[in-house]
Write a protein that holds these residues in place. Sequence first.
Motif, PDB file in Angstrom:
ATOM      1  N   TRP A 247      -6.643   3.605   0.358  1.00 23.51           N
ATOM      2  CA  TRP A 247      -5.615   4.144   1.226  1.00 23.51           C
ATOM      3  C   TRP A 247      -6.451   5.155   2.219  1.00 23.51           C
ATOM      4  O   TRP A 247      -6.059   5.008   3.414  1.00 23.51           O
ATOM      5  CB  TRP A 247      -4.702   5.029   0.318  1.00 23.51           C
ATOM      6  N   GLU A 248      -7.270   6.128   1.519  1.00 21.08           N
ATOM      7  CA  GLU A 248      -8.049   6.627   2.603  1.00 21.08           C
ATOM      8  C   GLU A 248      -8.854   6.104   3.507  1.00 21.08           C
ATOM      9  O   GLU A 248      -8.885   6.466   4.506  1.00 21.08           O
ATOM     10  CB  GLU A 248      -8.919   7.803   1.667  1.00 21.08           C
ATOM     11  N   ILE A 405      -6.664   1.210  -5.602  1.00 19.02           N
ATOM     12  CA  ILE A 405      -7.921   0.361  -5.072  1.00 19.02           C
ATOM     13  C   ILE A 405      -9.134   0.954  -4.806  1.00 19.02           C
ATOM     14  O   ILE A 405      -8.715   1.989  -3.776  1.00 19.02           O
ATOM     15  CB  ILE A 405      -7.752  -0.778  -4.326  1.00 19.02           C
ATOM     16  N   LEU A 406     -10.148   0.959  -5.452  1.00 19.45           N
ATOM     17  CA  LEU A 406     -11.478   1.850  -5.234  1.00 19.45           C
ATOM     18  C   LEU A 406     -12.409   1.128  -4.138  1.00 19.45           C
ATOM     19  O   LEU A 406     -12.254  -0.166  -4.331  1.00 19.45           O
ATOM     20  CB  LEU A 406     -12.297   2.091  -6.541  1.00 19.45           C
ATOM     21  N   ILE A 414     -10.045  -2.802  -8.520  1.00 22.75           N
ATOM     22  CA  ILE A 414      -8.622  -2.648  -8.838  1.00 22.75           C
ATOM     23  C   ILE A 414      -8.296  -1.813 -10.280  1.00 22.75           C
ATOM     24  O   ILE A 414      -8.810  -2.187 -11.211  1.00 22.75           O
ATOM     25  CB  ILE A 414      -7.779  -3.949  -8.943  1.00 22.75           C
ATOM     26  N   LEU A 415      -7.420  -0.738 -10.208  1.00 24.77           N
ATOM     27  CA  LEU A 415      -7.042  -0.341 -11.459  1.00 24.77           C
ATOM     28  C   LEU A 415      -5.740   0.351 -11.613  1.00 24.77           C
ATOM     29  O   LEU A 415      -4.908  -0.194 -10.708  1.00 24.77           O
ATOM     30  CB  LEU A 415      -8.095   0.994 -11.354  1.00 24.77           C
ATOM     31  N   ALA A 439       3.264  -8.578  -1.740  1.00 22.97           N
ATOM     32  CA  ALA A 439       4.066  -7.846  -1.172  1.00 22.97           C
ATOM     33  C   ALA A 439       3.779  -6.172  -1.258  1.00 22.97           C
ATOM     34  O   ALA A 439       4.016  -5.407  -0.173  1.00 22.97           O
ATOM     35  CB  ALA A 439       5.585  -8.088  -1.619  1.00 22.97           C
ATOM     36  N   GLY A 440       3.543  -5.801  -2.510  1.00 22.47           N
ATOM     37  CA  GLY A 440       3.413  -4.505  -2.709  1.00 22.47           C
ATOM     38  C   GLY A 440       2.172  -3.972  -1.686  1.00 22.47           C
ATOM     39  O   GLY A 440       2.245  -2.692  -1.108  1.00 22.47           O
ATOM     40  N   LEU A 441       0.964  -4.618  -1.698  1.00 24.27           N
ATOM     41  CA  LEU A 441      -0.153  -4.290  -0.793  1.00 24.27           C
ATOM     42  C   LEU A 441       0.414  -4.521   0.730  1.00 24.27           C
ATOM     43  O   LEU A 441      -0.304  -3.626   1.432  1.00 24.27           O
ATOM     44  CB  LEU A 441      -1.145  -5.441  -1.229  1.00 24.27           C
ATOM     45  N   PHE A 442       1.221  -5.488   1.082  1.00 28.60           N
ATOM     46  CA  PHE A 442       1.440  -5.556   2.489  1.00 28.60           C
ATOM     47  C   PHE A 442       2.360  -4.421   2.708  1.00 28.60           C
ATOM     48  O   PHE A 442       2.363  -3.629   3.964  1.00 28.60           O
ATOM     49  CB  PHE A 442       2.569  -6.723   2.644  1.00 28.60           C
TER      50      PHE A 442
END
Length: 544
Positions: A247-248, A405-406, A414-415, A439-442
């Motif tokens: 995300w960052e 996700i790192l 993935i964690l 879909a969650g990632l989109f």
Amino acid sequence: MSKKEETKTTIMQSFNFDDNWDDLLENKSFVKVFLSDVLGDYILNQRWYGGKASKMKYIELSEYFRIQQFGEVYYGLILEVNFVEAFYQHYFLPIAFVTDENFSHKDRILPISIKGKEGFIIDATNLESFRKLVFERIVTALPKDTTKVQYHKSILLNNITYESSRFMGLEQSNTSLIYNDKYVLKFFRRIYADKNPDFEMSQFLSEKKGFKNTPAYLGSINIVDSDNDYITIALLQEMVPNEGDAWEYMLKELHKVFSNLEHKKIKIHSLPKTTLFQRLNIKDIPPQIIDWAGLNLFLKVKTLAKRTAEMHIALGSEFEETAFTPTHFNDDYTVWLKNRMLYQFQNRLNTIENNLHKLDGLALELANEFLDKKNLIRKRFVTFDWTKLKGERIRVHGDYHLGQILVDDDDFFILDFEGEPESTIRDRKVKQPPLKDVAGLFRSFHYAIYATIFNNIKDHYKAPQEDLFKAGEILYGFITGLFLGTYVTETQNANLNLGYNQERVFILKYCLLEKAVYELGYELNSRPQWAVIPLKGISNIINH
């Protein structure tokens, strides 16, 4: 979980007990004092407590057990928090007794005296001696543990000795400890009468399937309660070196992309577009888009798509362990899905109607579109004909977004496989179409694009917000198209059955609509100015 003691009193002074610490939980007077408003006040102030939106009624002690080694004893408590709204939640709290006046002021729960020794009951995770004991119990665990408190270690955890421990940092729902600067032990605070999905998925992916892009499973602690239910209280994993979460990372990359609009004098209205959900390769992305956004961003998206596909391929490759064997769509799943969707949709519909006055501009326009087309959206949710679907359902991540996700150099890990926080533990283990995670990632990509605009428009971007939104939607189309093209190719090559192309698009749109409607409730209640993001996501689907 059985119920034992209940109370609702206010305790202010220190209490004296003549019991030994080892026997203290057998003393009903102590339990009554401990379960007072003092404990309630303590829990209300903890970051891991998830019941802040409801009104606490009273606390009961459901279970307790000893966490011990060589005569050193701590207690693990399973607390049942009951609410005025007629529901309850269970929490895990390990406790210790300390006599040092200067120790752990902010984590004191109750001042008491035991056999004339003045001291305090505290959360045991604050004690290094407790943290060391827990670690040593895991690394010395026997292959078959049949006791009430069951410690388990992976074959990877050999010849390890305790060196150091510290808190990982700020967390919302759990407490994580770093050991020897190499391992992470996560204590689950909100617990359920079942094995935690994070433990199950981590052990399965890491130990059984050898999936390398998740932290390796190293050990766990489960307890067997009085109803013979297995309850996961802790998970030990390797610590993955990383540069932060995706995300960052994505926010930084997207800030460069939007800054390029001005630096490269790009005309937003002249940028080429793609059709949503069209599968793309890198070579399909027009040079103008590559020049604007940079090749690196798309290469990263391609890598993340491959890792997501590999996770699903591993989850879909089991034919012995029934909790993980793939299955097909059927009547039971369809009834479960429709009931869940209709309940959530009605809830969000009520939320929009109650919060319409908080919206303006594009958000208000899209909210009115949502209300005007509510019957169409409802119909989308109920017209789920499983007999036409040929793809497989598997165990999925369930709460897959960029924050889970790192980033490590050019790769991703993935964690956090606990699943959707609002869902029951049983619902989190329901086998779903793998595209639910996609879909969650989109949706997370969509959020990252809009968050970048909102966070920087005042100080850094000169283009009007409406034009930035247009540019963002164009970029979203190419990011998701490349991801989808890479993901489908990888899964098809491994024979993971996602169904035929029309089916894949149907399921992806269904899951995107579900996720955006889910997000809408949070945004309207917490930050209405961001409601435009899920509303735009909903609009994209219903008008596509």
